[in-house]
Design an enzyme around this catalytic site. Structure first.
Site, PDB file in Angstrom:
ATOM      1  N   HIS A 315      23.916  46.384  21.673  1.00 48.01           N
ATOM      2  CA  HIS A 315      23.676  44.992  21.308  1.00 48.01           C
ATOM      3  C   HIS A 315      23.111  44.261  22.507  1.00 48.01           C
ATOM      4  CE1 HIS A 315      24.306  40.953  19.784  1.00 48.01           C
ATOM      5  NE2 HIS A 315      24.319  41.524  18.599  1.00 48.01           N
ATOM      6  N   ASP A 373      27.178  46.601  12.396  1.00 48.88           N
ATOM      7  CA  ASP A 373      26.540  47.361  11.326  1.00 48.88           C
ATOM      8  C   ASP A 373      27.042  48.787  11.220  1.00 48.88           C
ATOM      9  OD1 ASP A 373      24.935  45.358  10.344  1.00 48.88           O
ATOM     10  OD2 ASP A 373      23.528  45.595  11.997  1.00 48.88           O
TER      11      ASP A 373
HETATM   12  N1  CMC Z   1      20.748  54.452  21.099  1.00 51.89           N
HETATM   13  C1  CMC Z   1      20.293  54.995  22.257  1.00 51.89           C
HETATM   14  N2  CMC Z   1      19.950  54.271  23.341  1.00 51.89           N
HETATM   15  C2  CMC Z   1      20.049  52.934  23.255  1.00 51.89           C
HETATM   16  C3  CMC Z   1      20.512  52.293  22.083  1.00 51.89           C
HETATM   17  C4  CMC Z   1      20.882  53.097  20.988  1.00 51.89           C
HETATM   18  N3  CMC Z   1      21.318  52.552  19.862  1.00 51.89           N
HETATM   19  N4  CMC Z   1      20.500  50.966  22.268  1.00 51.89           N
HETATM   20  C5  CMC Z   1      20.054  50.767  23.509  1.00 51.89           C
HETATM   21  N5  CMC Z   1      19.778  51.951  24.123  1.00 51.89           N
HETATM   22  C6  CMC Z   1      19.326  52.155  25.496  1.00 51.89           C
HETATM   23  C7  CMC Z   1      17.841  51.812  25.638  1.00 51.89           C
HETATM   24  O1  CMC Z   1      17.022  52.929  25.468  1.00 51.89           O
HETATM   25  C8  CMC Z   1      17.798  51.272  27.045  1.00 51.89           C
HETATM   26  O2  CMC Z   1      17.761  52.347  27.936  1.00 51.89           O
HETATM   27  P1  CMC Z   1      16.938  52.222  29.332  1.00 51.89           P
HETATM   28  O3  CMC Z   1      17.596  51.106  30.093  1.00 51.89           O
HETATM   29  O4  CMC Z   1      17.121  53.552  29.964  1.00 51.89           O
HETATM   30  O5  CMC Z   1      15.520  51.917  28.965  1.00 51.89           O
HETATM   31  C9  CMC Z   1      19.142  50.576  27.242  1.00 51.89           C
HETATM   32  O6  CMC Z   1      20.036  51.211  26.311  1.00 51.89           O
HETATM   33  C10 CMC Z   1      19.102  49.084  26.941  1.00 51.89           C
HETATM   34  O7  CMC Z   1      18.561  48.919  25.645  1.00 51.89           O
HETATM   35  P2  CMC Z   1      17.505  47.796  25.246  1.00 51.89           P
HETATM   36  O8  CMC Z   1      16.698  48.265  24.090  1.00 51.89           O
HETATM   37  O9  CMC Z   1      16.754  47.357  26.473  1.00 51.89           O
HETATM   38  O10 CMC Z   1      18.498  46.642  24.818  1.00 51.89           O
HETATM   39  P3  CMC Z   1      18.148  45.454  23.866  1.00 51.89           P
HETATM   40  O11 CMC Z   1      19.142  44.394  24.183  1.00 51.89           O
HETATM   41  O12 CMC Z   1      16.712  45.102  23.951  1.00 51.89           O
HETATM   42  O13 CMC Z   1      18.408  46.058  22.393  1.00 51.89           O
HETATM   43  C11 CMC Z   1      19.385  46.580  20.303  1.00 51.89           C
HETATM   44  C12 CMC Z   1      19.516  45.801  21.620  1.00 51.89           C
HETATM   45  C13 CMC Z   1      20.498  46.178  19.357  1.00 51.89           C
HETATM   46  C14 CMC Z   1      18.020  46.266  19.642  1.00 51.89           C
HETATM   47  C15 CMC Z   1      19.459  48.116  20.632  1.00 51.89           C
HETATM   48  O14 CMC Z   1      20.722  48.405  21.200  1.00 51.89           O
HETATM   49  C16 CMC Z   1      19.226  48.974  19.382  1.00 51.89           C
HETATM   50  O15 CMC Z   1      18.072  49.263  19.056  1.00 51.89           O
HETATM   51  N6  CMC Z   1      20.324  49.404  18.692  1.00 51.89           N
HETATM   52  C17 CMC Z   1      20.207  50.145  17.454  1.00 51.89           C
HETATM   53  C18 CMC Z   1      19.879  49.196  16.294  1.00 51.89           C
HETATM   54  C19 CMC Z   1      21.087  48.377  15.877  1.00 51.89           C
HETATM   55  O16 CMC Z   1      22.185  48.889  15.682  1.00 51.89           O
HETATM   56  N7  CMC Z   1      20.847  47.080  15.677  1.00 51.89           N
HETATM   57  C20 CMC Z   1      21.880  46.149  15.171  1.00 51.89           C
HETATM   58  C21 CMC Z   1      22.259  45.085  16.153  1.00 51.89           C
HETATM   59  S1  CMC Z   1      23.740  44.229  15.644  1.00 51.89           S
HETATM   60  C22 CMC Z   1      23.265  43.382  14.238  1.00 51.89           C
HETATM   61  C23 CMC Z   1      22.369  42.231  14.548  1.00 51.89           C
HETATM   62  O17 CMC Z   1      22.795  41.346  15.300  1.00 51.89           O
HETATM   63  O18 CMC Z   1      21.253  42.219  14.005  1.00 51.89           O
END
Ligand code: CMC
Length: 439
Positions: A315, A373
């Site tokens: 998240h 989720d």
């Molecule tokens: N699986 C594997 N690696 C992950 C994941 C994951 N689910 N989420 C983040 N990472 C890694 C990402 O690759 C990155 O690694 P690095 O620093 O080496 O590049 C690091 O963790 C930080 O991730 P980010 O993408 O920079 O973080 P963000 O804040 O931009 O993304 C997120 C947050 C929710 C989009 C992401 O965690 C994700 O895609 N999760 C899966 C989708 C999901 O479950 N979404 C629902 C969110 S809760 C409901 C809502 O509020 O909508």
């Protein structure tokens, strides 16, 4: 509560240019909780520089009194009240009142609000015909974007956004009609007749009734499932300045009508990184299929060259745990017990996946925990809700958050049209080349 944010601190900013340094003072604003913010509103006028923050990881876009999140501590407050207390003791319509008006209602206010919402659940009859323009196999989120956007063509009498009465009527209409539209989208996909709302049922009961009853036989709503549905709605009702809420605010900042703004929010919610994740979690669990394949998927999630991510994990704000996920896990067990589901392979798989991921260095170090989720899909599936409807349910719940935030924005005297700038990295100015001179 401190109404005016305090501005006693300042930040000093030094711009170093060809060895010469220019220093500027920037005000620092403190809210009632959460990190201070550096006020950069005059930065461009004073320095000629913009800030650069793709994904807005360090940017506050507005002042708000609605929802507070402390991602380190795993805290979520609606108008100051902790989410777990609301999920345990309140109900969705009371939470809607709280989000819209800022305080919990008295008994009289609660009864009036429930009455007013219930009496707005029916849709203009012409909307039934509007549905017929869609293919039966359309994704229900596509139908939601279209039908909610079209509401502004049906309810002309609540579009004057400078009139608080119009704004409130539009807000009530959206909260009230969203379950009706969602259930119609589902019925349309099945080819079953639309079920009209019933004013003697509560909000979650009515939703389940419109989704699952048919004119052919009586339908009794299971109270445990209605309570679970109510809790799911509470948990998703608002979440600060997330992608869809920011979309609603940005669309609304131009003065667009509320139905159009909420349709924009629905479109943003649809993506798998946001509301679409609940659907994606279930698809992922089905694809994994068995415990012995979990390591393969964990390996893929960690591989930088593989776009696969563990859906339902991570998240932007929660770096400890998502407090909604805890309530959701408890509700999941309650629902499965009530339905007598002793052996749910997907739940077993989810628990095992969670256990393995939480022990894995990659997930521990990046502070990736299950989010709301992760378990919601399993509950919804057990309730008989098809996967393609999961994000629609999220939209039904989030509508109140969107309209509360939209109203707050319109009422904010400092509100301006949202208009970010950019770091341009394209060509500098060049001359047009006639076609015959191009290689
Ligand atoms: N699986 C594997 N690696 C992950 C994941 C994951 N689910 N989420 C983040 N990472 C890694 C990402 O690759 C990155 O690694 P690095 O620093 O080496 O590049 C690091 O963790 C930080 O991730 P980010 O993408 O920079 O973080 P963000 O804040 O931009 O993304 C997120 C947050 C929710 C989009 C992401 O965690 C994700 O895609 N999760 C899966 C989708 C999901 O479950 N979404 C629902 C969110 S809760 C409901 C809502 O509020 O909508």
């Amino acid at each position: 509560m401190n109404d005016k944010p305090s501005t006693e601190k300042t930040a000093t900013y030094t711009l170093t240019d060809n060895g010469t340094g220019r220093t500027f003072e920037l005000p620092v604003i403190q809210g009632t909780c959460g990190p201070d913010v550096i006020d950069v509103r005059k930065l461009y006028a004073e320095t000629g520089c913009f800030t650069y923050d793709p994904g807005y990881t360090s940017t506050g876009s507005c002042e708000s009194k609605i929802t507070f999140i402390d991602g380190e501590e795993g805290i979520l407050l609606y108008r100051g009240y902790p989410i777990d207390e609301l999920a345990e003791n309140s109900d969705f319509l009371e939470v809607c009142y709280l989000l819209l008006y800022g305080e919990l209602p008295t008994l009289e206010q609660k009864q009036k609000f429930e009455h007013d919402i219930i009496y707005h659940t029916m849709l203009h009859e012409q909307i039934n015909y509007f549905f017929r323009g869609f293919r039966r196999d359309s994704h229900p989120m596509a139908v939601m974007c279209g039908v909610v956007g079209a509401l502004s063509a049906f309810y002309h009498d609540s579009l004057e956004i400078s009139d608080p009465k119009h704004r409130m009527v539009a807000s009530y209409r959206l909260i009230a009609k969203m379950p009706t539209i969602a259930a119609m989208a589902y019925k349309f996909s099945l080819g079953q007749p639309f079920v009209y709302p019933r004013n003697d049922l509560s909000y979650p009961e009515n939703f389940l009734y419109m989704m699952f009853s048919t004119p052919c036989e009586p339908y009794k709503v299971n109270p445990v499932l209605a309570r679970a549905m109510d809790r799911i709605l509470i948990l998703h009702a608002d979440h600060e300045q997330n992608a869809s809420t920011s979309t609603v605010r940005l669309a609304g900042s131009s003065g667009a009508n509320p139905f159009a703004c909420i349709a924009a929010g629905i479109a943003s919610l649809w993506g798998p990184a946001h509301g679409g994740a609940n659907e994606a979690v279930l698809n992922m669990l089905q694809e994994i299929g068995s415990r012995d394949r979990i390591p393969e998927y964990i390996k893929r999630a960690k591989d930088k060259d593989d776009p696969f991510r563990l859906m339902g994990f991570g998240h932007r704000v929660y770096k400890n745990f998502d407090p909604r996920a805890k309530v959701m896990e408890k509700t999941c067990h309650e629902v499965l017990d009530e339905l007598g589901v002793r052996d749910e392979p997907l739940l077993d798989l989810a628990i095992e996946l969670e256990r393995i991921a939480l022990e894995d260095d990659y997930f521990v170090q990046k502070k990736l925990y299950p989010n709301v989720d992760f378990y919601s899909g399993i509950i919804l599936r057990a309730m008989g809700i098809p996967t393609s409807m999961f994000t629609v349910l999220f939209a039904v719940a989030r509508t109140v958050g969107w309209v509360a935030q939209w109203n707050e924005m319109i009422e904010d005297p400092s509100q301006k049209i949202g208009r970010p700038r950019q770091l341009y990295i394209g060509h500098t100015k060049r001359r047009y080349k006639p076609l015959h001179k191009r290689d």
